[in-house]
Motif scaffolding. Structure first.
Motif, mmCIF file in Angstrom:
data_model
loop_
_atom_site.group_PDB
_atom_site.id
_atom_site.type_symbol
_atom_site.label_atom_id
_atom_site.label_comp_id
_atom_site.label_asym_id
_atom_site.label_seq_id
_atom_site.Cartn_x
_atom_site.Cartn_y
_atom_site.Cartn_z
ATOM 1 N N GLY A 1 38.087 39.522 21.892
ATOM 2 C CA GLY A 1 37.888 39.735 23.316
ATOM 3 C C GLY A 1 36.806 40.762 23.608
ATOM 4 N N VAL A 2 36.230 40.647 24.796
ATOM 5 C CA VAL A 2 35.165 41.548 25.239
ATOM 6 C C VAL A 2 35.562 42.145 26.584
ATOM 7 N N GLN A 3 35.431 43.456 26.720
ATOM 8 C CA GLN A 3 35.709 44.091 28.009
ATOM 9 C C GLN A 3 34.521 43.863 28.934
ATOM 10 N N VAL A 4 34.788 43.362 30.139
ATOM 11 C CA VAL A 4 33.703 42.982 31.049
ATOM 12 C C VAL A 4 33.659 43.822 32.322
ATOM 13 N N ASN A 5 34.533 44.813 32.413
ATOM 14 C CA ASN A 5 34.456 45.719 33.565
ATOM 15 C C ASN A 5 34.607 47.154 33.096
ATOM 16 N N HIS A 6 33.594 47.965 33.438
ATOM 17 C CA HIS A 6 33.601 49.377 33.057
ATOM 18 C C HIS A 6 33.360 50.277 34.261
ATOM 19 N N VAL A 7 33.299 49.709 35.450
ATOM 20 C CA VAL A 7 32.956 50.486 36.639
ATOM 21 C C VAL A 7 33.996 50.276 37.732
ATOM 22 N N ALA A 8 33.927 51.132 38.748
ATOM 23 C CA ALA A 8 34.848 51.023 39.874
ATOM 24 C C ALA A 8 34.520 49.801 40.725
ATOM 25 N N VAL A 9 35.545 49.226 41.313
ATOM 26 C CA VAL A 9 35.359 48.139 42.278
ATOM 27 C C VAL A 9 35.250 48.772 43.664
ATOM 28 N N PRO A 10 34.123 48.608 44.349
ATOM 29 C CA PRO A 10 33.971 49.240 45.666
ATOM 30 C C PRO A 10 34.911 48.631 46.702
ATOM 31 N N LYS A 11 35.263 49.443 47.686
ATOM 32 C CA LYS A 11 36.159 48.988 48.746
ATOM 33 C C LYS A 11 35.573 47.787 49.483
ATOM 34 N N THR A 12 34.250 47.692 49.522
ATOM 35 C CA THR A 12 33.607 46.567 50.199
ATOM 36 C C THR A 12 33.969 45.242 49.541
ATOM 37 N N GLN A 13 34.191 45.265 48.214
ATOM 38 C CA GLN A 13 34.605 44.049 47.513
ATOM 39 C C GLN A 13 36.015 43.638 47.936
ATOM 40 N N ILE A 14 36.894 44.616 48.045
ATOM 41 C CA ILE A 14 38.264 44.343 48.487
ATOM 42 C C ILE A 14 38.245 43.761 49.897
ATOM 43 N N ASP A 15 37.455 44.377 50.764
ATOM 44 C CA ASP A 15 37.379 43.924 52.158
ATOM 45 C C ASP A 15 36.783 42.521 52.261
ATOM 46 N N SER A 16 35.806 42.218 51.405
ATOM 47 C CA SER A 16 35.155 40.907 51.487
ATOM 48 C C SER A 16 36.096 39.777 51.071
ATOM 49 N N VAL A 17 36.997 40.064 50.137
ATOM 50 C CA VAL A 17 37.979 39.048 49.717
ATOM 51 C C VAL A 17 39.144 39.010 50.699
ATOM 52 N N GLY A 18 39.647 40.181 51.061
ATOM 53 C CA GLY A 18 40.691 40.269 52.081
ATOM 54 C C GLY A 18 42.104 40.328 51.532
ATOM 55 N N ASN A 19 42.975 40.966 52.297
ATOM 56 C CA ASN A 19 44.376 41.116 51.894
ATOM 57 C C ASN A 19 45.124 39.792 51.842
ATOM 58 N N ASN A 20 44.694 38.825 52.635
ATOM 59 C CA ASN A 20 45.376 37.533 52.623
ATOM 60 C C ASN A 20 45.317 36.904 51.234
ATOM 61 N N GLU A 21 44.149 36.991 50.602
ATOM 62 C CA GLU A 21 43.990 36.449 49.252
ATOM 63 C C GLU A 21 44.627 37.358 48.205
ATOM 64 N N LEU A 22 44.301 38.638 48.285
ATOM 65 C CA LEU A 22 44.693 39.559 47.221
ATOM 66 C C LEU A 22 46.166 39.944 47.255
ATOM 67 N N VAL A 23 46.710 40.118 48.453
ATOM 68 C CA VAL A 23 48.091 40.607 48.575
ATOM 69 C C VAL A 23 49.055 39.490 48.961
ATOM 70 N N ASP A 24 48.791 38.843 50.089
ATOM 71 C CA ASP A 24 49.727 37.836 50.596
ATOM 72 C C ASP A 24 49.902 36.668 49.621
ATOM 73 N N LYS A 25 48.801 36.181 49.085
ATOM 74 C CA LYS A 25 48.866 35.056 48.149
ATOM 75 C C LYS A 25 49.024 35.504 46.696
ATOM 76 N N LYS A 26 48.978 36.821 46.495
ATOM 77 C CA LYS A 26 49.143 37.426 45.163
ATOM 78 C C LYS A 26 48.053 37.005 44.182
ATOM 79 N N TYR A 27 46.852 36.766 44.719
ATOM 80 C CA TYR A 27 45.728 36.429 43.855
ATOM 81 C C TYR A 27 45.006 37.684 43.350
#
Length: 216
Positions: A145-171
């Protein structure tokens, strides 16, 4: 005597003019430096987001190791999956979705998933994010395996996907909003499939883990 006094007055006046000139020059220099710091290319560059190249799965080498049976990963000693010592069928979904952090960007993947909390029973002590992180880092890399994330995810990324996808649908099951600077994502690539693994670990609390399998 009068001549000497007159000469002294002239010298004093010249010294005063020179002092004012020097002060004015220093002030102008300070202003110029401030303006340069505002408009210099370096300053602008530091405030400009750097474009990140799209993730290419072909950049992950194909492993010659056999990852074994889904969900491929075991547990550190004394730790559990949702207080079970083995992966529970209730935590496995044959078709699901998860957003994975890659170089600070959230990328959706679809496939078979295993989503669970990593726990340490109270009787066994306190949950150690260091122990769990080390265990999985070594286990995943041993499978190629290879690690593909070494940096912080900006809040703008969370906002662009949205809570409906990330939280409500558990994606965004394995994404903890309190740990956006420490999302661990890995990819294992075999000849026939991709195995995506993501976790967030809250020290002295618990962890969240997603394993997703999809065809190449």
């Amino acid at each position: 005597m009068k001549k000497t006094a007159y000469q002294l007055m002239i010298l004093a006046a010249l010294a005063s003019c020179k002092s004012k000139t020097n002060n004015a020059t220093q002030a102008d220099t300070a202003i110029n430096k401030a303006e340069v710091s505002k408009t210099s290319p370096d300053a602008v560059a530091n405030n400009t987001p750097v474009a990140i190249a799209p993730f290419d799965i072909n950049s992950i080498p194909v492993t010659d190791k056999d990852p074994g049976k889904f969900p491929y990963l075991g547990l550190p000693d004394k730790y559990t999956f949702d207080y079970h010592k083995e992966a529970s069928a209730a935590s496995i979904n044959n078709m699901d979705k998860e957003y994975f952090a890659v170089n600070g960007k959230l990328i959706p993947q679809e496939g078979k998933t295993f989503k669970t909390h990593i726990e340490l029973p109270n009787a066994e002590g306190k949950f150690s994010s260091m122990v769990v992180s080390k265990y999985y880092n070594e286990a995943i890399k041993a499978l190629g395996g290879v690690q593909v994330n070494h940096v912080a995810v900006p809040k703008t990324q969370i906002d662009s996907v949205g809570n409906n996808e990330l939280v409500d649908k558990k994606y965004g099951y394995s994404i903890d909003y309190n740990l956006l600077d420490d999302i661990k994502t890995y990819v294992i690539r075999t000849k026939t499939k991709q195995i995506w693994i993501q976790m967030t670990l809250m020290n002295e609390e618990s962890g969240k883990l997603t394993v997703l399998e999809k065809a190449n």
